[in-house]
Design a protein around this motif. Sequence first.
Motif, mmCIF file in Angstrom:
data_model
loop_
_atom_site.group_PDB
_atom_site.id
_atom_site.type_symbol
_atom_site.label_atom_id
_atom_site.label_comp_id
_atom_site.label_asym_id
_atom_site.label_seq_id
_atom_site.Cartn_x
_atom_site.Cartn_y
_atom_site.Cartn_z
ATOM 1 N N GLY A 77 35.565 46.893 42.605
ATOM 2 C CA GLY A 77 36.593 46.188 41.826
ATOM 3 C C GLY A 77 35.968 45.288 40.778
ATOM 4 N N ASP A 78 36.730 45.012 39.753
ATOM 5 C CA ASP A 78 36.286 44.106 38.699
ATOM 6 C C ASP A 78 37.430 43.132 38.457
ATOM 7 O OD1 ASP A 78 35.395 42.870 36.412
ATOM 8 O OD2 ASP A 78 34.691 44.712 35.463
ATOM 9 N N PRO A 79 37.351 41.867 38.770
ATOM 10 C CA PRO A 79 36.148 41.063 39.016
ATOM 11 C C PRO A 79 35.794 40.810 40.488
ATOM 12 C CG PRO A 79 37.986 39.594 38.618
ATOM 13 C CD PRO A 79 38.536 40.995 38.597
ATOM 14 N N GLU A 80 36.362 41.526 41.445
ATOM 15 C CA GLU A 80 36.026 41.238 42.845
ATOM 16 C C GLU A 80 34.519 41.325 43.109
ATOM 17 O OE1 GLU A 80 38.481 43.148 41.823
ATOM 18 O OE2 GLU A 80 40.162 43.209 43.222
ATOM 19 N N THR A 81 33.889 42.347 42.505
ATOM 20 C CA THR A 81 32.451 42.558 42.745
ATOM 21 C C THR A 81 31.630 41.322 42.362
ATOM 22 O OG1 THR A 81 32.835 44.859 42.285
ATOM 23 C CG2 THR A 81 30.544 44.150 42.192
ATOM 24 N N GLN A 82 32.050 40.647 41.283
ATOM 25 C CA GLN A 82 31.313 39.470 40.828
ATOM 26 C C GLN A 82 31.411 38.343 41.865
ATOM 27 O OE1 GLN A 82 33.055 41.682 39.053
ATOM 28 N NE2 GLN A 82 33.233 41.097 36.921
ATOM 29 N N ALA A 83 32.495 38.318 42.658
ATOM 30 C CA ALA A 83 32.641 37.273 43.689
ATOM 31 C C ALA A 83 32.068 37.725 45.028
ATOM 32 C CB ALA A 83 34.125 36.912 43.845
ATOM 33 N N ILE A 84 31.926 39.034 45.219
ATOM 34 C CA ILE A 84 31.453 39.551 46.519
ATOM 35 C C ILE A 84 29.916 39.628 46.561
ATOM 36 C CG2 ILE A 84 31.380 41.619 47.983
ATOM 37 C CD1 ILE A 84 34.313 42.161 47.174
ATOM 38 N N LEU A 85 29.321 40.217 45.526
ATOM 39 C CA LEU A 85 27.872 40.494 45.614
ATOM 40 C C LEU A 85 26.992 39.247 45.701
ATOM 41 C CD1 LEU A 85 27.315 43.715 43.465
ATOM 42 C CD2 LEU A 85 27.704 43.478 45.925
ATOM 43 N N PRO A 86 27.341 38.118 45.056
ATOM 44 C CA PRO A 86 26.478 36.945 45.240
ATOM 45 C C PRO A 86 26.429 36.464 46.700
ATOM 46 C CG PRO A 86 27.820 36.679 43.282
ATOM 47 C CD PRO A 86 28.345 37.897 44.003
ATOM 48 N N ARG A 87 27.372 36.928 47.536
ATOM 49 C CA ARG A 87 27.377 36.525 48.946
ATOM 50 C C ARG A 87 26.645 37.532 49.832
ATOM 51 N NH1 ARG A 87 32.466 36.364 51.390
ATOM 52 N NH2 ARG A 87 31.389 35.120 52.952
ATOM 53 N N GLY A 125 43.756 48.220 47.605
ATOM 54 C CA GLY A 125 44.586 47.075 47.205
ATOM 55 C C GLY A 125 45.682 46.959 48.259
ATOM 56 N N ILE A 126 45.738 45.800 48.905
ATOM 57 C CA ILE A 126 46.609 45.641 50.066
ATOM 58 C C ILE A 126 47.686 44.591 49.794
ATOM 59 C CG2 ILE A 126 46.621 44.882 52.511
ATOM 60 C CD1 ILE A 126 44.907 47.326 52.110
ATOM 61 N N MET A 127 48.895 44.855 50.271
ATOM 62 C CA MET A 127 49.922 43.802 50.288
ATOM 63 C C MET A 127 50.109 43.426 51.747
ATOM 64 S SD MET A 127 52.028 42.190 48.167
ATOM 65 C CE MET A 127 52.917 43.046 46.870
ATOM 66 N N LEU A 128 49.968 42.131 52.030
ATOM 67 C CA LEU A 128 50.149 41.666 53.411
ATOM 68 C C LEU A 128 51.623 41.313 53.597
ATOM 69 C CD1 LEU A 128 46.883 39.563 53.510
ATOM 70 C CD2 LEU A 128 47.318 41.719 54.684
ATOM 71 N N THR A 129 52.382 42.274 54.085
ATOM 72 C CA THR A 129 53.826 42.084 54.225
ATOM 73 C C THR A 129 54.139 41.587 55.636
ATOM 74 O OG1 THR A 129 54.319 44.276 55.122
ATOM 75 C CG2 THR A 129 54.154 44.099 52.722
ATOM 76 N N ASP A 160 41.990 38.944 43.899
ATOM 77 C CA ASP A 160 41.942 39.018 42.440
ATOM 78 C C ASP A 160 43.099 38.180 41.876
ATOM 79 O OD1 ASP A 160 41.550 39.914 39.858
ATOM 80 O OD2 ASP A 160 42.228 41.954 40.212
ATOM 81 N N HIS A 161 43.062 37.876 40.583
ATOM 82 C CA HIS A 161 44.169 37.185 39.895
ATOM 83 C C HIS A 161 44.485 38.034 38.683
ATOM 84 C CE1 HIS A 161 42.159 34.124 42.247
ATOM 85 N NE2 HIS A 161 43.134 33.259 42.038
ATOM 86 N N LYS A 162 45.565 38.816 38.770
ATOM 87 C CA LYS A 162 45.774 39.853 37.751
ATOM 88 C C LYS A 162 46.442 39.357 36.469
ATOM 89 C CE LYS A 162 45.389 44.116 40.161
ATOM 90 N NZ LYS A 162 45.342 44.067 41.598
ATOM 91 N N ARG A 163 47.256 38.280 36.590
ATOM 92 C CA ARG A 163 48.005 37.854 35.397
ATOM 93 C C ARG A 163 47.135 36.976 34.493
ATOM 94 N NH1 ARG A 163 53.503 38.717 35.592
ATOM 95 N NH2 ARG A 163 54.027 39.901 37.453
ATOM 96 N N ILE A 164 47.511 36.959 33.222
ATOM 97 C CA ILE A 164 46.696 36.266 32.223
ATOM 98 C C ILE A 164 46.794 34.731 32.343
ATOM 99 C CG2 ILE A 164 48.523 36.489 30.436
ATOM 100 C CD1 ILE A 164 44.777 36.680 29.651
ATOM 101 N N PHE A 165 47.970 34.225 32.754
ATOM 102 C CA PHE A 165 48.142 32.762 32.757
ATOM 103 C C PHE A 165 48.192 32.183 34.170
ATOM 104 C CE2 PHE A 165 50.420 33.926 28.687
ATOM 105 C CZ PHE A 165 49.377 33.524 27.863
ATOM 106 N N SER A 208 42.030 42.394 48.361
ATOM 107 C CA SER A 208 41.258 43.600 48.079
ATOM 108 C C SER A 208 40.259 43.797 49.204
ATOM 109 C CB SER A 208 40.482 43.433 46.764
ATOM 110 O OG SER A 208 41.357 43.058 45.726
ATOM 111 N N ILE A 209 40.308 44.966 49.812
ATOM 112 C CA ILE A 209 39.351 45.304 50.864
ATOM 113 C C ILE A 209 38.512 46.464 50.358
ATOM 114 C CG2 ILE A 209 39.053 46.112 53.251
ATOM 115 C CD1 ILE A 209 40.359 43.376 53.145
ATOM 116 N N LEU A 210 37.225 46.216 50.229
ATOM 117 C CA LEU A 210 36.318 47.258 49.757
ATOM 118 C C LEU A 210 35.399 47.661 50.900
ATOM 119 C CD1 LEU A 210 37.052 45.410 47.149
ATOM 120 C CD2 LEU A 210 35.146 46.589 46.105
#
Length: 425
Positions: free
Chosen positions: A289-299, A271-275, A212-217, A194-196
Amino acid sequence: MRILVIGSGGREHALVWKIAQSKLCAKLFCAPGNGGIAQIAECIDVQADDISGLLEFARKEKIDLTVVGPEKALALGIVDEFTKAKLKIFGPNKQAANLEASKVFSKELMAKYKVPTAKFKVFDSPDEAKKYIEVNGAPCVVKADGLAAGKGVVVAKTVDEAKDAVTSMMQDKVFGDAGKKIIIEECLMGQEASILVITDSKEVVALASAQDHKRIFDHDQGANTGGMGAYSPAPIVTADILKEVLDKIIYRTIDGLAKEGIDYRGVLYAGIMLTKEGPQALEFNVRFGDPETQAILPRLKSDLVEVMLAASVGKLSKIGALKWDSRVCVCVVCSAGGYPGNYSQGQEISGLDSAAKLADVVVFHAGTKKIKDKILTSGGRVLGVTGLGSTIKEAIDKTYQVVGKISFEGMHYRKDIGRRAIEGS
Ligand code: AMP
Ligand code: GLY
């Protein structure tokens, strides 16, 4: 300044947490907020999509800057309404928000301005769509045109799966009008990132990369969710890749919009795919993004309010590159049992006090409410436990240590958040 944040999730808690640290912030409100946000901002009982209610509040309370979290308010035109009322607001206007609200608009814009993206075709007839699938085969990706709370994309491995997706979107109308038109596109392979960026339609400042990690498991199994965890930075996004994403995806899109007479201000999330052929755009979101923002803003070391204010008035050129903490940040989402399907609410959460005492850790609330002195669950994604470490391993270990202190009935979380950054796969 008197600042209003709109929304009630983990992303909004992270925004409120960061904004509260700004020297520019004198008073902070959140509409409607949640149990965690209530500890640092005054929560008001106005829903995030109640545009006239929000406008009335902002006028009455003389709000100097409004920051919009969720896409729905943007798609409904909140920025146009606030701008008309001469109130400063951070986010794109209704036309620009179409980049997320209509995948057809977004893909056609990408095609017109040569933004690398999967080959696609638009359909408004289910029969035509199914014929196309039979001829072209699987895998393919079926996407509802409109907003579908992150559920409108089916990556189909077989022809039957793809045709079923067409039936449910266009004939069973599971997403209502959002499925009137659909897109069928080529299935891309690679790692996602994810590039914001923050932009005022001319200048662009990039935020730190995230994944991000989109799947539940664990191991990316099970249903797609809003996001079960994130980390920043994403080591696969090298300086060269970031440059390519900015040049070929971000600038071409913003310039393309400008050529269409659309001024884009706010956050643009690609949302990027690195092909193997290079980075390709999977989608755009017109918000953090959610949850990207939670990992980005503390930095983020720079003052976010200064940046958002500059973007909202078209003066981003006055802001240089943002300053970042070099440490790694990991966010693990704790969700209610059963999410993303049905889940129960109202479970008491324990362990938050001992987690709050730890350094370099923040527990962002996503779906909680405060009832007397208790914090109860009130959503599918409940908490985003976030920790900083000098290495990805340290950040992961610290974050999971905190997760271990927290509990509520049915609590679920992935145990492999960030592991990809270590394994590089
Ligand atoms: P979107 O909402 O368009 O980002 O799609 C949600 C998820 O579906 C993405 O994060 C990808 O995992 C997947 N996806 C979307 N488009 C494609 C594609 N063309 N090829 C492969 N996966 C895709
Ligand atoms: N994390 C995906 C999103 O915010 O849409």
